[in-house]
Design an enzyme around this catalytic site. Structure first.
Site: not given
Ligand code: NAP
Length: 247
Positions: A155, A159
């Protein structure tokens, strides 16, 4: 900061940060394409929320790691709203393991979605963004790409990779007045963070000077700014939104 009539494609917009971004852009009058992979009913909920406000939305299913599906998503988007002005590469996954236990498959799954997906979506929308008036490419990275994180070699690599990608594409878009930037959140209260064991979360919290995990709104407001014309003179940047975590 109105985004009235701008077409914004947000990947992974059915849940978490992507949902927050889609709703925020919609609340500024944007036409929003709500992409999802598997959470269909959640994606339609997001569409309905946006349609109740000044924006308009459609739902488009695609696994971002699949180039053909991404192309068909973009065709659906163009048929509904014309060309894409703002692409938010948000979809991302984790498959956490200590490196010694990380298989080639664990590595590839994360790289295929978090980097391959960014390639597929940016490639497909690149000409739209470049020729848009003030097009915007916004990549959602992570503080983990800056700091590394135990158990997240795959991951963290993806990133960090977004930094080089963003800075390069920023150079290639600049002559047309379009921009590319990265938003690098800290730890945000979504399903992704919910998967982290409590004792690990306690350790993370101790490293956050603002002493709390981020709300989705802490991130979506910054993305709204980057999507808007107010950010016209900012490109190739990494915006850390992480409660003051050092890196
Ligand atoms: P999340 O709650 O797990 O949601 C992930 C989203 O991505 C869902 O809508 C999922 O869709 C979609 N997704 C996953 N794989 C996919 C694919 N192959 N094609 C299309 N859609 C896909 O994650 P989040 O925490 O909101 O994270 C969103 C972004 O922010 C990510 O890039 C993550 O790395 C980044 N981020 C998160 C955090 C954190 O602490 N949460 C911190 C830094 C960065 P479905 O459910 O429909 O499959």
């Amino acid at each position: 900061m109105s985004l009235d009539g701008r077409t914004c494609l947000v990947t992974g917009a059915s849940k978490g940060i992507g949902r927050g971004i889609a709703e925020e852009l919609g609340s500024e009058g944007a036409n929003v394409v709500v992409n999802y992979r598997s959470s269909e009913s959640a994606a339609y909920e997001v569409r309905d929320v946006i349609d109740e406000g000044p924006g308009e939305a459609i739902v488009a299913q695609a696994d971002v790691s699949n180039f053909e599906e991404v192309q068909s998503m973009c065709q659906t988007s163009r048929a509904a709203f014309g060309s894409v002005d703002v692409l938010v590469n948000n979809a991302g996954i984790t498959v956490d393991k200590k490196f010694e236990n990380m298989t080639r498959e664990d590595w590839e799954r994360v790289v295929d979605v978090n980097l391959g997906g960014v390639y597929n979506c940016t490639k497909t929308c690149f000409e739209d963004i470049r020729s848009a008036e003030e097009g915007r490419l916004i990549n959602i990275s992570s503080v983990v790409g800056q700091q590394g994180n135990y158990g997240q070699a795959n991951y963290a690599t993806t990133k960090s990779g977004l930094f080089g990608f963003t800075r390069t594409v920023a150079l290639e878009l600049a002559s047309e007045g379009s921009t590319a930037n990265c938003v690098a959140p800290g730890f945000v209260k979504t399903d992704m963070l919910a998967e982290v064991p409590d004792r690990v979360k306690e350790g993370i919290l101790e490293r956050i000077p603002l002493d709390r995990f981020a709300e989705v709104e802490d991130i979506s407001g910054i993305v709204r700014f980057v999507a808007s014309e107010e950010s016209s003179y900012m490109t190739g940047q990494i915006l850390g939104v992480n409660g003051g975590m050092e890196w």
